[in-house]
Design an enzyme around this catalytic site. Structure first.
Site, short mmCIF file in Angstrom:
data_model
loop_
_atom_site.label_atom_id
_atom_site.label_comp_id
_atom_site.label_asym_id
_atom_site.label_seq_id
_atom_site.Cartn_x
_atom_site.Cartn_y
_atom_site.Cartn_z
N HIS A 16 1.39 -1.22 0.14
CA HIS A 16 0.21 -0.27 0.25
C HIS A 16 1.18 1.54 -0.03
O HIS A 16 1.65 1.62 1.62
CB HIS A 16 -1.37 0.17 1.51
N HIS A 194 -8.19 -8.49 -0.71
CA HIS A 194 -7.68 -9.14 0.42
C HIS A 194 -8.92 -10.03 1.31
O HIS A 194 -9.66 -9.51 1.24
CB HIS A 194 -7.46 -7.77 1.58
N GLU A 197 -6.77 -12.24 5.91
CA GLU A 197 -6.12 -12.14 6.99
C GLU A 197 -6.49 -12.41 8.52
O GLU A 197 -6.75 -12.75 8.85
CB GLU A 197 -5.49 -10.87 6.73
N ASP A 276 2.61 -2.65 4.41
CA ASP A 276 2.94 -1.41 4.92
C ASP A 276 4.38 -1.00 5.65
O ASP A 276 4.23 -1.19 6.89
CB ASP A 276 1.51 -0.81 5.97
#
Ligand code: HPA
Ligand code: ZN
Length: 315
Positions: A16, A194, A197, A276
């Site tokens: 990201h 996504h 997760e 990230d």
């Protein structure tokens, strides 16, 4: 120390851009834009990077993204990330950006996209790093808001290769965005999402069957569903796994418990990514290094993981 991992040519498929905003750049942009921050200095901001779950991280991540205001800010953010790619022999990247994080604050879509796209172009021309941008919808917002974002994106359709789905997973299943993704595919975009997760394996099934994704982002909870594992292996559907992220967000209690190498040895097409990196303690090489240190990843396994990332490129 990890020259052999740095030297492997790799692709990054789960990153990201807003999550690559290092505290130093965050402070510099706040200063440039005249924004007061709630942290006195870089160290105190960094010490706030302790999370019990995805939502705690997201709250800080959206707060941090508020310093991004101008086209130059988005350029500088993207360019700093590409320099890291160069240093770590990431030869191809398919980063996400979250337009709604910015348009909801009054930053025009075009400002965000122009800054990012110009940096990616310079990355291709000056650093030799190929790339394809993925527009990610925020799943905690409504279907209607995602449709509006897709409308804006269609004006710049050549700037993207795919659409994705991120933000708070639990309670926001892929099915919520089936119609948005149908339209995106009809307009010629590939799709990723996504899933698995924090959310259950059922969300991975939905991403495959309803959103018709080319890859699953994260996907580590697939390990709980043997039938799903069979399918991932049979169809060689790539998972973009982010080990340091998973430990920071308590998806696994400790790196020594991470399942990526088990999935690799079962024949799942897993890849290593940083998610990230500014918030989770490292870029792609640091993620590989953590697997070596905590799971005893061999050189052969590292090579197969890196090859998977090159094979799983969308472009
Ligand atoms: N999961 C969901 N949304 C996100 C993430 C993530 O790991 N990073 C940035 N947005
Ligand atoms: Zn992510």
């Amino acid at each position: 120390m990890y020259d052999w991992l740095n030297a492997l040519p790799k692709a990054e498929l789960h990153l990201h851009l807003e999550g690559s905003l290092e505290p130093e750049l965050l402070f510099a942009l706040a200063e440039r834009n005249g924004i007061a921050l709630p942290w006195p200095d870089v160290d105190s901001l960094r010490s706030a990077y302790a999370f019990n779950n995805l939502q705690e991280f997201l709250d800080l991540y959206y707060r941090g993204a508020d310093v991004l205001r101008t086209e130059q800010d988005f350029y500088d953010l993207t360019w700093a990330y590409l320099q890291k790619c160069k240093a770590q022999n990431v030869i191809h990247t398919e980063p996400f950006f979250d337009p709604q994080t910015h348009t909801d604050r009054g930053i025009p879509f075009e400002v965000v996209l122009t800054g990012i796209s110009q940096a990616l172009k310079d990355g291709r021309e000056r650093l030799g790093i190929s790339s394809g941008l993925i527009l990610s919808f925020l799943r905690h917002l409504s279907e209607e808001e995602a449709q509006k974002t897709l409308d804006q994106a269609l004006v710049y359709r050549n700037a993207f290769i795919a659409v994705g789905l991120d933000s708070s997973e639990k309670g926001h299943p892929p099915s919520k965005f089936q119609r948005v993704f149908d339209r995106a595919r009809a307009e010629g975009f590939l799709t990723v999402a996504h899933a698995g997760e924090e959310g259950p394996p059922a969300y991975i099934w939905e991403a495959l069957d309803l959103l018709k994704v080319s890859r699953i982002d994260h996907g580590v909870r697939a390990a709980e569903d043997p039938r799903l594992l069979d399918r991932l292996i049979e169809e060689q559907i790539p998972l973009t796994v982010c080990p340091l992220s998973n430990v920071k967000l308590c998806v696994f209690e400790d790196m020594s418990r991470h399942n990526i190498l088990e999935l690799l040895e079962m024949g799942v097409k897993v890849t290593v990514n940083s998610d990230d990196p500014a918030y989770f303690g490292g870029y792609v090489t640091e993620n590989f290094a953590a697997l070596h240190e905590s799971l005893g990843m061999s050189q052969d396994q590292a090579r197969r993981l890196a090859q998977n990332s090159l094979d799983a490129r969308l472009v």
